[in-house]
Design a protein around this motif. Sequence first.
Motif, PDB file in Angstrom:
ATOM      1  N   LYS A 187       4.849  90.011 101.908  1.00  0.00           N
ATOM      2  CA  LYS A 187       6.079  90.799 101.798  1.00  0.00           C
ATOM      3  C   LYS A 187       7.164  90.193 102.681  1.00  0.00           C
ATOM      4  N   LEU A 188       6.754  89.717 103.854  1.00  0.00           N
ATOM      5  CA  LEU A 188       7.697  89.129 104.803  1.00  0.00           C
ATOM      6  C   LEU A 188       8.172  87.756 104.336  1.00  0.00           C
ATOM      7  N   SER A 189       7.246  86.984 103.729  1.00  0.00           N
ATOM      8  CA  SER A 189       7.557  85.631 103.247  1.00  0.00           C
ATOM      9  C   SER A 189       7.112  85.507 101.792  1.00  0.00           C
ATOM     10  N   PRO A 190       7.861  86.126 100.880  1.00  0.00           N
ATOM     11  CA  PRO A 190       7.433  86.154  99.471  1.00  0.00           C
ATOM     12  C   PRO A 190       7.388  84.774  98.816  1.00  0.00           C
ATOM     13  N   LYS A 191       8.078  83.775  99.392  1.00  0.00           N
ATOM     14  CA  LYS A 191       8.086  82.432  98.812  1.00  0.00           C
ATOM     15  C   LYS A 191       7.095  81.497  99.495  1.00  0.00           C
ATOM     16  N   ALA A 192       6.128  82.074 100.189  1.00  0.00           N
ATOM     17  CA  ALA A 192       5.132  81.277 100.894  1.00  0.00           C
ATOM     18  C   ALA A 192       4.294  80.451  99.918  1.00  0.00           C
ATOM     19  N   ILE A 193       3.758  79.342 100.421  1.00  0.00           N
ATOM     20  CA  ILE A 193       2.795  78.531  99.689  1.00  0.00           C
ATOM     21  C   ILE A 193       1.419  78.844 100.249  1.00  0.00           C
ATOM     22  N   LEU A 194       0.468  79.143  99.374  1.00  0.00           N
ATOM     23  CA  LEU A 194      -0.883  79.488  99.779  1.00  0.00           C
ATOM     24  C   LEU A 194      -1.837  78.416  99.267  1.00  0.00           C
ATOM     25  N   THR A 195      -2.746  77.921 100.126  1.00  0.00           N
ATOM     26  CA  THR A 195      -3.599  76.794  99.753  1.00  0.00           C
ATOM     27  C   THR A 195      -5.095  77.115  99.916  1.00  0.00           C
ATOM     28  N   PRO A 196      -5.636  78.056  99.157  1.00  0.00           N
ATOM     29  CA  PRO A 196      -7.053  78.397  99.291  1.00  0.00           C
ATOM     30  C   PRO A 196      -7.973  77.497  98.461  1.00  0.00           C
ATOM     31  N   HIS A 197      -9.209  77.309  98.924  1.00  0.00           N
ATOM     32  CA  HIS A 197     -10.258  76.816  98.042  1.00  0.00           C
ATOM     33  C   HIS A 197     -10.890  78.037  97.378  1.00  0.00           C
ATOM     34  N   PRO A 198     -11.786  77.879  96.402  1.00  0.00           N
ATOM     35  CA  PRO A 198     -12.270  79.036  95.631  1.00  0.00           C
ATOM     36  C   PRO A 198     -12.842  80.174  96.466  1.00  0.00           C
ATOM     37  N   LYS A 199     -13.609  79.864  97.510  1.00  0.00           N
ATOM     38  CA  LYS A 199     -14.169  80.937  98.332  1.00  0.00           C
ATOM     39  C   LYS A 199     -13.067  81.696  99.059  1.00  0.00           C
ATOM     40  N   GLU A 200     -12.080  80.955  99.562  1.00  0.00           N
ATOM     41  CA  GLU A 200     -10.942  81.605 100.230  1.00  0.00           C
ATOM     42  C   GLU A 200     -10.099  82.389  99.227  1.00  0.00           C
ATOM     43  N   PHE A 201      -9.996  81.877  98.006  1.00  0.00           N
ATOM     44  CA  PHE A 201      -9.244  82.584  96.970  1.00  0.00           C
ATOM     45  C   PHE A 201      -9.929  83.900  96.615  1.00  0.00           C
ATOM     46  N   SER A 202     -11.257  83.899  96.670  1.00  0.00           N
ATOM     47  CA  SER A 202     -12.000  85.142  96.464  1.00  0.00           C
ATOM     48  C   SER A 202     -11.592  86.188  97.497  1.00  0.00           C
ATOM     49  N   SER A 203     -11.495  85.779  98.756  1.00  0.00           N
ATOM     50  CA  SER A 203     -11.054  86.694  99.817  1.00  0.00           C
ATOM     51  C   SER A 203      -9.612  87.129  99.611  1.00  0.00           C
ATOM     52  N   LEU A 204      -8.772  86.191  99.186  1.00  0.00           N
ATOM     53  CA  LEU A 204      -7.358  86.500  98.958  1.00  0.00           C
ATOM     54  C   LEU A 204      -7.202  87.539  97.844  1.00  0.00           C
ATOM     55  N   LEU A 205      -7.945  87.374  96.756  1.00  0.00           N
ATOM     56  CA  LEU A 205      -7.882  88.345  95.664  1.00  0.00           C
ATOM     57  C   LEU A 205      -8.371  89.716  96.115  1.00  0.00           C
ATOM     58  N   SER A 206      -9.370  89.720  96.981  1.00  0.00           N
ATOM     59  CA  SER A 206      -9.873  90.990  97.507  1.00  0.00           C
ATOM     60  C   SER A 206      -8.827  91.682  98.369  1.00  0.00           C
ATOM     61  N   GLN A 207      -8.178  90.933  99.251  1.00  0.00           N
ATOM     62  CA  GLN A 207      -7.212  91.514 100.184  1.00  0.00           C
ATOM     63  C   GLN A 207      -5.914  91.927  99.502  1.00  0.00           C
ATOM     64  N   THR A 208      -5.490  91.176  98.480  1.00  0.00           N
ATOM     65  CA  THR A 208      -4.186  91.450  97.866  1.00  0.00           C
ATOM     66  C   THR A 208      -4.270  92.322  96.624  1.00  0.00           C
ATOM     67  N   LEU A 209      -5.287  92.102  95.793  1.00  0.00           N
ATOM     68  CA  LEU A 209      -5.384  92.825  94.525  1.00  0.00           C
ATOM     69  C   LEU A 209      -6.594  93.751  94.441  1.00  0.00           C
ATOM     70  N   GLY A 210      -7.388  93.799  95.523  1.00  0.00           N
ATOM     71  CA  GLY A 210      -8.557  94.673  95.538  1.00  0.00           C
ATOM     72  C   GLY A 210      -9.639  94.258  94.565  1.00  0.00           C
ATOM     73  N   MET A 211      -9.710  92.985  94.237  1.00  0.00           N
ATOM     74  CA  MET A 211     -10.677  92.495  93.260  1.00  0.00           C
ATOM     75  C   MET A 211     -11.927  91.962  93.952  1.00  0.00           C
ATOM     76  N   ASP A 212     -13.084  92.247  93.370  1.00  0.00           N
ATOM     77  CA  ASP A 212     -14.358  91.752  93.879  1.00  0.00           C
ATOM     78  C   ASP A 212     -14.830  90.634  92.950  1.00  0.00           C
ATOM     79  N   VAL A 213     -14.369  89.431  93.216  1.00  0.00           N
ATOM     80  CA  VAL A 213     -14.661  88.274  92.371  1.00  0.00           C
ATOM     81  C   VAL A 213     -15.206  87.155  93.250  1.00  0.00           C
ATOM     82  N   GLY A 214     -16.376  86.652  92.917  1.00  0.00           N
ATOM     83  CA  GLY A 214     -16.980  85.586  93.692  1.00  0.00           C
ATOM     84  C   GLY A 214     -16.404  84.221  93.355  1.00  0.00           C
ATOM     85  N   ALA A 215     -16.696  83.259  94.210  1.00  0.00           N
ATOM     86  CA  ALA A 215     -16.181  81.902  94.003  1.00  0.00           C
ATOM     87  C   ALA A 215     -16.681  81.305  92.689  1.00  0.00           C
TER      88      ALA A 215
END
Length: 249
Positions: free
Chosen positions: A124-152
């Motif tokens: 929200k503070l930096s909406p134009k941020a660049i995010l660089t996750p690998h699949p496992k980190e993207f799994s955590s990101l989806l959980s924290q931002t969209l509430g999704m439980d999706v594995g790598a």
Amino acid sequence: APVGYLLDSDDFCPPIRKSKSSNKGDYGHLAVISGEFSGASVIAANAALRLGAGLVSIVSKERVEGGMCVMNKSTFPKGANAVAVGQGLGDEYDFDEIAAAVSGRGVVLDADLFKKSYIKNLLKLSPKAILTPHPKEFSSLLSQTLGMDVGAGEIQSDRFGYAALFCKHYPEATLVLKGANTIIGQNEQLFVMGLGSPALAKGGSGDALCGVVGALLSQGYGSFEAAVNAVAAIYLSAKKYSGNDYSFT
């Protein structure tokens, strides 16, 4: 319509310096925030120097050794116009400290930040941020931002689908989903880098990418442009390496 667009080596636009009358201040100042595991910030900072940042500062509560021409700072440098944060972060900084650092600057977010519950507030503070996750980190990101439980593994089976979903919810952000075929997404556009190399399958590759993205941001590249060119630079470095692929660093 195509799902995404394929990038190749010809798409790389390096930050060639055309003016002979210039100084370090003309090429940006990247601050790399170092956390509990400082080696990651050193890799990021050195990579940023290789990709043209005029000045790179490692911000750490304790002195960090190993940067080539890097300045160590205990407080955030006000002159920095870009910041890279998350690599090796651990629990060294709280939300208020990170928020103060990223506010009003070009931002690349990486690694440990995707596990933090406050990542939504950072976006929200930096909406134009660049995010660089690998699949496992993207799994955590989806959980924290969209509430999704999706594995790598599930993400790997539909990389384009999950990348597009995230970009739909955060259309101003730029996602770099790392892998053998790295996906760069922003809003409705998805690009894929098809020059994957096993040489990059080594700890530190992602930290180098984070630094390269930050370097290009500091030099005035737009978020999506910085992400595309950073990914191309990393893959080209591996492609052009003349040694054995296992010895690439």
